[in-house]
Design an enzyme around this catalytic site. Structure first.
Site: not given
Ligand code: 5GP
Length: 115
Positions: A31, A95-96, A100-102
């Site tokens: 986002i 943060e989350v 997850h992988m960016h």
């Protein structure tokens, strides 16, 4: 425990620009993108942090990288290159708390910094 933001995206309770999905993994655009391509690759099962990955989830974790490889090709950034990042806990600026992988690319990135 309440669902994470990313589980709510998986359940279609929150909108997202989804670029990939299979039975175990979903990927959608960040986002707040830090580069022309910034996609989050997320296991559907809620794993809070890297610290919580179990040995039996090794195949799932490996598949996150294979999905990143596919998306990089689809986005046309594979040859120039990109960065995969997984943040963990406070010092990693996570943060989350749903693993997850960016996947970040589409421009020249700066060298990774320890600060
Ligand atoms: P972290 O710091 O936990 O590794 O990264 C969390 C990422 O999730 C951030 O880059 C942030 O912009 C992104 N993010 C947070 N909330 C949402 C959301 O509701 N939708 C999407 N698509 N990305 C989000």
């Amino acid at each position: 425990m309440s669902d994470s933001i990313f589980t709510r995206i998986i359940k279609r309770e929150l909108p997202a620009d989804i670029v990939y999905e299979d039975d175990d993994i979903i990927a959608f655009r960040d986002i707040n993108p830090q580069a022309p391509t910034h996609v989050l690759i997320v296991p559907k099962v809620e794993i809070a942090t890297v610290n919580d990955i179990k040995p039996e989830q090794a195949e799932l974790i490996g598949n996150l990288v294979l999905v990143a490889q596919k998306i990089a090709l689809d986005e046309g950034i594979a040859e120039d290159g990109f960065r995969l990042v997984v943040n963990c806990n406070r010092h990693g600026c996570q943060e989350v708390f749903h693993l997850h992988m960016h996947l970040v690319g589409g421009r020249q990135l700066r060298g990774i910094s320890a600060s």
